[in-house]
Design an enzyme around this catalytic site. Sequence first.
Site, PDB file in Angstrom:
ATOM      1  NE  ARG A  40      -2.626   0.912   3.526  1.00 51.10           N
ATOM      2  CZ  ARG A  40      -3.410   0.723   4.587  1.00 51.10           C
ATOM      3  NH1 ARG A  40      -4.695   0.464   4.413  1.00 51.10           N
ATOM      4  NH2 ARG A  40      -2.920   0.765   5.811  1.00 51.10           N
ATOM      5  CE  LYS A  73      -2.931   4.466   7.351  1.00 54.98           C
ATOM      6  NZ  LYS A  73      -4.339   4.778   7.604  1.00 54.98           N
ATOM      7  CD  GLU A 128     -12.289   5.599   4.162  1.00 58.66           C
ATOM      8  OE1 GLU A 128     -11.553   5.403   5.130  1.00 58.66           O
ATOM      9  OE2 GLU A 128     -11.945   5.404   2.987  1.00 58.66           O
TER      10      GLU A 128
END
Length: 317
Positions: free
Chosen positions: A63, A164, A200
């Site tokens: 990620r 992220k 989310e």
Amino acid sequence: MYIMKASEDGKFSAGEMSRYGNIELSPSSAVLNYGQGLFEGLKAYRKHSGGLTLFRPQQNALRMQNGAERLCMPAPSIDQFVEAVKQTAIANRRWVPPTGKGALYLRPLLFGSGAVLGLAPAPEYLFMIYASPVGNYFKGLSPINFFVEDEFHRATRGGTGAVKTISNYAPVLKAQLRAKSRGFSDVLFLDSVNKRNVEEAACGNIFIVKDNIISTPSMDGTILPGITRKSIIEIAWDQGYEVVERPIPVEELLEADEVFCTGTALVVAPVGSITYCDRRVEYRTGAGTVSQTLYRGLTSIQMGLVEDVKGWTVEID
């Protein structure tokens, strides 16, 4: 803490451990001026035998690599990342709580440390990891009470919602603080185009349960691909549940039997209520719920209480 540097050629020098402390940055570093930075989060757990385990650190490495490509940064290889995490966990071994009492939270960072005044990728980068012992994100497994935010948005299509990056998090603070000032645990965001589909929470991914079918918002570039989310989907399949990834209208959220959210920090957290447009809906929580079953399945693997047939855990000698 662990520190490793990379120059313009994208190659990282050998990393090293150093005492936890402040770092020096140029006022014109890319991370301070343009937000060129990423972070990850994962945990080291203490087994009953006294050894330590990591949970799927390779997924965090992947990620970070995906995020680095989006932000025009070099990234550590998977082996470099995992080895750095291991070294950091070992160096902080004494801070790992006993089995079942918490974990050692590890925070890898990758950012543009080099000076750049014009808008451009940095000439130098810093990868580092620090750690802290943690308990549960929300105390015990007490249900979360969400407020659905329909004014502010976390991400837009074509942006960095699936990355992220550090720049995703400060924008949610106003909505989060507003929700907490009204007595809610956290905030739940809707899509920015139609203001209709659930995306989310500020703290993790969301799942709903209706008629024993588990649904979660599909990945469309605006939702973070959570590693706990991915793991819970697989565990649910193994336990015989039907899991569907699809757009979830907020009206459907309000009709769910059960709601829970997932993330590295909060693991699997039951949602007790959601408030949307002054309508409060309460959900099933406690013994016998899907979220509790999945929580036990996940944490048993993480803490080494059952055999890891999936090969998700990495043992640290």
